[in-house]
Each structure stands twice: as structure tokens, then as C-alpha cells.
Design an enzyme around this catalytic site. Structure first.
Site, PDB file in Angstrom:
ATOM      1  N   LYS A  80       0.844  -1.202   0.000  1.00  0.00           N
ATOM      2  CA  LYS A  80       0.000   0.000   0.000  1.00  0.00           C
ATOM      3  C   LYS A  80       0.878   1.250   0.000  1.00  0.00           C
ATOM      4  O   LYS A  80       0.632   2.201  -0.745  1.00  0.00           O
ATOM      5  CB  LYS A  80      -0.935  -0.009   1.223  1.00  0.00           C
ATOM      6  CG  LYS A  80      -2.059  -1.025   1.093  1.00  0.00           C
ATOM      7  CD  LYS A  80      -2.840  -1.215   2.397  1.00  0.00           C
ATOM      8  CE  LYS A  80      -3.909  -2.294   2.223  1.00  0.00           C
ATOM      9  NZ  LYS A  80      -4.644  -2.591   3.452  1.00  0.00           N
ATOM     10  N   GLN A 121      -4.411  -0.743   9.521  1.00  0.00           N
ATOM     11  CA  GLN A 121      -4.329  -2.109   9.007  1.00  0.00           C
ATOM     12  C   GLN A 121      -4.918  -3.089  10.023  1.00  0.00           C
ATOM     13  O   GLN A 121      -4.524  -3.104  11.182  1.00  0.00           O
ATOM     14  CB  GLN A 121      -2.856  -2.449   8.699  1.00  0.00           C
ATOM     15  CG  GLN A 121      -2.661  -3.804   8.061  1.00  0.00           C
ATOM     16  CD  GLN A 121      -3.304  -3.919   6.678  1.00  0.00           C
ATOM     17  OE1 GLN A 121      -3.215  -3.004   5.859  1.00  0.00           O
ATOM     18  NE2 GLN A 121      -3.973  -5.028   6.428  1.00  0.00           N
ATOM     19  N   ASP A 143     -10.542   3.611   4.283  1.00  0.00           N
ATOM     20  CA  ASP A 143     -11.051   2.265   4.029  1.00  0.00           C
ATOM     21  C   ASP A 143     -12.566   2.227   3.836  1.00  0.00           C
ATOM     22  O   ASP A 143     -13.109   1.208   3.421  1.00  0.00           O
ATOM     23  CB  ASP A 143     -10.680   1.339   5.197  1.00  0.00           C
ATOM     24  CG  ASP A 143      -9.431   0.525   4.909  1.00  0.00           C
ATOM     25  OD1 ASP A 143      -9.209   0.195   3.730  1.00  0.00           O
ATOM     26  OD2 ASP A 143      -8.684   0.234   5.856  1.00  0.00           O
TER      27      ASP A 143
END
Ligand code: NDP
Length: 293
Positions: free
Chosen positions: A52, A96, A119
């Protein structure tokens, strides 16, 4: 059978973002910023964070790396999130998952400022997604299902009225996937571990999205001739090759069995995975643009 090449589609999305970020920089003298928060050293998380970060930098996003000790308290993590919420040059915050057991994941996700929710997991963004009248262009939508939708759209087929079966009802994949496909006027079934006659339900599907976490669960006998199969699953299994044990990644679909029945299918790896990352970069760029509107 058409192989849906997630790597290629993701690359094209990243190229579009790179151009867009250049234009935004010229306009605002500023680029999107993404805070990447990792707690501990779970091997898979480290791989995802690395990918990422690399991809974000390549498209021109500023990355603020926060790699925290696994023994951090929930309060310390929430304090960091609150700080990032007010940091001017941070447009997107990615935490994460999974987090260590002593930390309440939902509480952390709820603390992220909705406008910085890279997200798309914050309840406000989840709610907006479920209200069909919102325009997708400004929404922060969970990355994996949005990536799947982009792949489906690349096939240039009419989605209206298609029978879509989603296997898995998680908050991060199955449920938002259902919202997106309902928006496209598919007729959606969400299956899960308590679903009865799953094979029969899948066999009736024009589109199957597998997000289960069970290696090669979906077999040939489950798939209708000509169905489109999108495999979200990422499972690490061991196989024996040349007398050695090797770790490999497989999906929730038995690719070798299903590839001759499906009209289009995503591989694992190289399917949904790269799309998830590209959509994270897209969300960060959207969050940056939303700041100026
Ligand atoms: P979760 O474990 O949160 O959810 C799995 C879902 O599958 C649950 O709804 C569960 O049902 C259902 N399920 C489990 N067993 C069965 C079964 N035998 N029959 C039918 N349904 C079943 O997983 P995630 O949604 O987070 O992830 C799913 C997979 O996708 C994993 O392999 C994960 O690694 C991968 N993934 C890949 C991403 C990518 O970028 N490609 C991103 C995110 C995830 P119930 O609710 O009843 O327990």
C-alpha cells in the site's frame, strides 16, 4: 473463458490517479496525504502495508508511516487517531487490520474522522453507501468490494437484473459488496456459514463473489455455465512441489475446476488484491478533493 486481470486494471486505475494528483497539485499546490497505521508485526499485515505504501508513493500520495508496538494500549492508539484526525496534511487514515485482541477494532474505526476514512469502514460512510441516492464519485467506499465492482464493469456487460450471489457477509467485503450490486440493479443473495443449500444457490448465480476465507471451497459443480466468478479469498496453503513443501496463495474458488465453466474469472493472486490497493489510493484522493469542495 476470460481471465479478469486485476493487476492490469489496477495499474490503469493508478495511472489515472497519478495524472489526477498532478493536476490537483498544480491547482492546490498540495497532494493527498495518507497515514498508514500498523500495530505489531503480523506477517500478512506487513506485506499489505508495504504494498500500500509503495503504490501510494508511486501515484504521488504523501505517506505518513505509523508502525506501532504490538503492546500499545487502546487509548494510545485512539490518541494517535485523534491526532491524525486534526492533522492538516493527512487526508486519509488507514488502520491495518487485524488489531491485537486487547484493542476494540470497531471503536478504532469509529474514531477515524469519516471524511478521512480511507477504508470506508466508518458507520457514516457505510450508511451513505446504503442510501442509494449518494453519488459514488464523492463517497469513501470499502476498497475490496469497490475493486470488484470496477472489475465487473470492465467486462462491459449489462448488470441489470443479474442474479448475484455473494458468499460471505463481513462488514468489509460481503455486506458492502451487496450494497454496490443492489445499486447496479442486480438481484442479490448474501450467503454465509448458516446458509442452507449453498451449492444450489451458487449454481443459480450469474455472478458469484466469493469472500469466505476457505481455500478452493467453490467447485465446478457450484457454478452455472457462463457465470462470472470473482474470487476475493486470499488463503495461504502448503503444497508439495519437487519434493519440497511450498507456501502458496489460493482463493476461495477452485480456479482449475471452475475456469472452464465460468465465462470470466479472477485469478488469485493477481485478481482482487491489487484492486483493493488501487481503490485505497482512490479513496485517499477523493478525501483530498472533498476537502476543497
Ligand atoms: P470474514 O472471516 O470476516 O468473513 C467470512 C465470511 O464467510 C463470513 O460471513 C462467514 O459466515 C462466511 N463463511 C465462512 N465459512 C463459510 C461456509 N462454509 N459457507 C458459507 N459461508 C461461510 O472474512 P473477510 O470478509 O474479511 O475475508 C474473506 C476472504 O477474503 C479471506 O480469505 C480474506 O483473506 C480475503 N480478503 C481479501 C482481500 C483482498 O484484497 N483480496 C481483502 C479482504 C479480505 P458467518 O458470518 O456466518 O460466520
Amino acid at each position: 473463458m476470460k481471465l479478469i486481470d486485476g493487476k492490469k486494471i489496477a495499474q490503469s486505475l493508478r495511472e489515472t490517479l497519478t495524472k489526477e494528483i498532478k493536476t490537483l497539485k498544480a491547482k492546490h499546490n498540495n497532494v493527498p496525504g495518507l497515514a498508514v497505521v500498523q500495530v505489531g508485526d503480523v506477517a500478512a499485515s506487513s506485506v499489505y502495508v508495504k504494498a500500500k505504501t509503495k503504490n501510494a508513493k508511486e501515484v504521488g500520495i504523501n505517506v505518513f508511516d505509523h508502525h506501532l508496538d504490538e503492546n500499545i494500549t487502546e487509548k494510545e492508539l485512539l490518541d494517535l487517531i485523534n491526532k491524525l484526525n486534526t492533522q492538516e496534511d493527512v487526508d486519509g487514515i488507514l488502520v491495518q487490520l487485524p488489531l491485537p485482541k486487547n484493542i476494540n477494532e470497531q471503536k478504532v474505526l469509529d474514531t477515524i474522522k469519516p471524511s478521512k476514512d480511507a477504508d470506508g469502514f466508518h458507520p457514516l460512510n457505510v450508511g451513505k453507501l446504503s442510501i442509494a441516492s449518494h453519488n459514488d464519485e464523492n463517497l469513501l467506499i470499502p476498497c475490496t468490494p469497490y475493486g470488484v465492482l470496477i472489475m465487473l464493469k470492465e467486462l462491459k456487460i449489462d448488470l441489470i437484473g443479474k442474479n448475484a450471489v455473494i458468499v460471505g457477509r463481513s462488514n468489509i467485503v460481503g455486506k458492502p459488496m451487496a450494497q454496490l450490486l443492489v445499486k447496479e440493479s442486480c438481484t442479490v443473495t448474501i450467503a454465509h456459514s448458516k446458509t442452507k443449500e449453498l451449492q444450489k444457490i451458487c449454481k443459480n448465480a450469474d455472478i458469484i463473489v466469493a469472500a469466505v476465507g476457505k481455500p478452493k471451497m467453490i467447485k465446478d459443480g457450484w457454478v452455472k455455465e457462463g457465470a462470472i466468478v470473482l474470487d476475493v479469498g486470499i488463503n495461504r496453503i502448503q503444497v508439495q512441489k519437487d519434493g519440497k513443501i511450498k507456501n502458496i496463495l489460493v482463493g476461495d474458488v477452485d480456479f482449475q475446476e471452475v475456469k472452464n465453466t465460468a465465462s470470466a474469472i479472477t485469478p488469485v493472486p493477481g485478481g482482487v488484491g491489487p484492486m483493493t490497493i488501487a481503490c485505497l489510493l482512490r479513496n485517499t484522493t477523493i478525501a483530498f478533493k472533498n476537502k476543497y469542495t
